[in-house]
Motif scaffolding. Structure first.
Motif, short mmCIF file in Angstrom:
data_model
loop_
_atom_site.label_atom_id
_atom_site.label_comp_id
_atom_site.label_asym_id
_atom_site.label_seq_id
_atom_site.Cartn_x
_atom_site.Cartn_y
_atom_site.Cartn_z
N SER A 36 68.43 -28.58 38.05
CA SER A 36 69.22 -27.68 38.90
C SER A 36 68.34 -26.91 39.87
O SER A 36 68.70 -26.75 41.05
N LEU A 37 67.17 -26.44 39.39
CA LEU A 37 66.25 -25.73 40.28
C LEU A 37 65.76 -26.64 41.41
O LEU A 37 65.66 -26.21 42.56
N CYS A 38 65.43 -27.87 41.07
CA CYS A 38 64.97 -28.80 42.10
C CYS A 38 66.07 -29.08 43.12
O CYS A 38 65.81 -29.12 44.34
N ASP A 39 67.29 -29.24 42.65
CA ASP A 39 68.41 -29.46 43.57
C ASP A 39 68.62 -28.25 44.48
O ASP A 39 68.87 -28.39 45.68
N GLU A 40 68.50 -27.06 43.90
CA GLU A 40 68.72 -25.83 44.67
C GLU A 40 67.72 -25.68 45.80
O GLU A 40 68.07 -25.21 46.90
N HIS A 41 66.47 -26.07 45.54
CA HIS A 41 65.40 -25.81 46.51
C HIS A 41 64.90 -27.07 47.23
O HIS A 41 63.90 -26.99 47.96
N GLY A 42 65.55 -28.20 47.04
CA GLY A 42 65.11 -29.41 47.74
C GLY A 42 63.77 -29.92 47.26
O GLY A 42 62.99 -30.50 48.03
N ILE A 43 63.48 -29.73 45.98
CA ILE A 43 62.21 -30.15 45.39
C ILE A 43 62.39 -31.49 44.68
O ILE A 43 63.40 -31.73 44.03
N VAL A 44 61.41 -32.37 44.80
CA VAL A 44 61.44 -33.68 44.16
C VAL A 44 61.07 -33.53 42.68
O VAL A 44 59.99 -33.03 42.36
N LEU A 45 61.94 -33.95 41.80
CA LEU A 45 61.65 -33.93 40.37
C LEU A 45 61.01 -35.26 39.98
O LEU A 45 61.62 -36.32 40.09
N ILE A 46 59.76 -35.17 39.51
CA ILE A 46 58.98 -36.34 39.12
C ILE A 46 58.89 -36.36 37.59
O ILE A 46 58.35 -35.44 36.98
#
Length: 431
Positions: free
Chosen positions: A227-237
């Motif tokens: 959810s945090l990655c989605d919120e901030h446009g961060i790539v989850l690896i």
């Protein structure tokens, strides 16, 4: 015939001392879950080349696939003359990896290469520099891999300086006092005090830490991270290098949490012992680089690709996900029995997913103080009795169990008998 001792003397003269060894057992041959040394001794293998030969040593179907490919060609370089084995393997990985939406795959040779390229595609896709990793994590021995790794000794000491824009936060580990909520709070504090989320390209995490001690990322934490990655446009690896290919009872460990990553790094169990790794990611992320930005001379070697196709077939045909659960049940069941024994006040925690299991040794259960000396004594006693085990953990006090998923119940139980005898002996010696 040279003995293991003679070979080790030659090794010390010829090979850098910085390459460590879990044992001084020099392998002569191996079959399924057994290894025979140069001295002619038989060992049960609970290491599987660090979760590489999930399909067992010398699986006959893999041997035949390799032979067939060698009759055609062993190397052509995919960037010069492409070949179908690479393309077909990419198609298969795209279809099964825990990625949301259309996926694309790049093949490489090692886990560290996979991590390096995952960082590259995250950065070029987002146009941001920052990468976040976690304490206790292990992501390789390249400079980027070391920068991401959350353990200083022996992996990072003396090798700096490391690449910039790398941040490390606490991994959620309730046994060591860090909850999922506290880890999320640490991430949000990092965003507030050190790096605005608009500068973070990616967050990399092992769903189950390997070298860090087989610590399982809580599923609620992985969901919050998504959810945090989605919120901030961060790539989850997701670093599934050690957890992938049925090891945890699922094809990939992320499946236990029911979430998808943006990029997944794969290696170890992918090709049954041949050097091959993969970076599978959302198509838009993987396509962010222009031609020539990705690649490698040996990447997607055709012989390794042939082996990988067969590994995927074997996992399905022999139902190795279910087999991992069965093996894990035997191992964890025996470890919990040992933890309950009144004369063994040394097992602080038993944990695992599927056949990725571990025990954490402490000086006594009440204090929880790490006991690396006991861990070393158990490993030594096990080797003497014919069992190969590996240690791990930030404090060097964890023993991990990684038998091939093709090991029989009989072999697994024999190995656990040796482990029990070795633990009893080690405790007695140290008292």
């Amino acid at each position: 015939m040279a003995t293991s001792a003679e070979l080790h003397a030659r090794r010390m003269d010829a090979v850098p001392r910085g390459i460590g060894h879990a044992t001084l057992i020099y392998a002569k041959r191996a079959k399924n879950a057994e290894i025979w040394s140069e001295d002619g001794r038989r060992y049960i293998d609970f290491g599987a080349g660090i979760a590489v030969v999930n399909t067992g040593h010398q699986h006959p179907r893999i041997v035949e696939a390799v032979k067939r490919q060698l009759e055609d060609f062993s190397h052509v370089c995919f960037q010069v003359t492409p070949h179908e084995n690479y393309v077909a393997l990419a198609e298969r990985l795209n279809a099964i990896a825990p990625i949301s939406g259309p996926a694309k795959t790049m093949l490489a040779s090692t886990g560290a290469e996979a991590v390096e390229n995952a960082v590259k595609v995250a950065r070029i896709f987002t146009g941001r520099p920052g990468i976040i990793s976690f304490s206790g994590g292990f992501h390789g021995r390249t400079h980027m891999g070391m920068a991401l790794t959350g353990k200083a000794v022996p992996y990072k000491k003396g090798f700096g300086p490391f690449p910039a824009d790398i941040y490390n936060v606490a991994f959620p580990n309730l046994y060591h006092g860090t909850s999922s909520g506290e880890s999320i709070k640490a991430l949000k504090a990092l965003f507030k005090y050190q790096a605005d989320p608009s500068t973070i390209a990616g967050i990399i995490i092992e769903p189950v830490q390997g070298e860090g001690g087989f610590n399982i990322a809580p599923f609620d934490f992985l969901d919050a991270l998504r959810s945090l990655c989605d919120e901030h446009g961060i790539v989850l690896i997701a670093d599934e290098i050690q957890t992938g290919f049925a090891r945890t009872g699922k094809l990939f460990a992320l499946e236990h949490a029911g979430i998808k990553a943006d990029v997944v790094t794969l290696a170890k169990g992918l090709a049954g012992g041949l050097p091959l790794s993969a970076i599978v990611g959302r198509a838009d992320i993987m396509d962010a680089s222009g031609p020539g930005g990705l690649g490698g001379t040996y990447a997607g070697n055709p012989v390794a690709c042939a082996a990988a196709h067969t590994v995927l077939d074997i996992i399905a045909d022999e139902d190795l996900c279910a087999r991992a659960d069965a093996i894990g049940s035997i191992i964890q069941g025996r470890c919990r029995e040992l933890a309950d024994r009144s004369n063994l006040n040394c097992i602080g925690d038993v944990r695992g997913l599927g056949a990725m299991c571990a025990v954490e040794f402490v000086k006594d259960v009440k204090s929880g103080e790490p006991a690396p000396e006991l861990t070393g004594a158990v490993l030594k006693a096990a080797n003497e009795r014919g069992l190969i085990l590996l240690s791990c953990g930030t404090y060097g006090n964890v023993i991990r169990f990684l038998p091939p998923l093709t090991a029989s119940d009989e072999i697994v139980r024999e190995g656990m008998d040796i482990f029990e005898a070795s633990l009893t002996e080690a405790v007695s010696r140290l008292q």
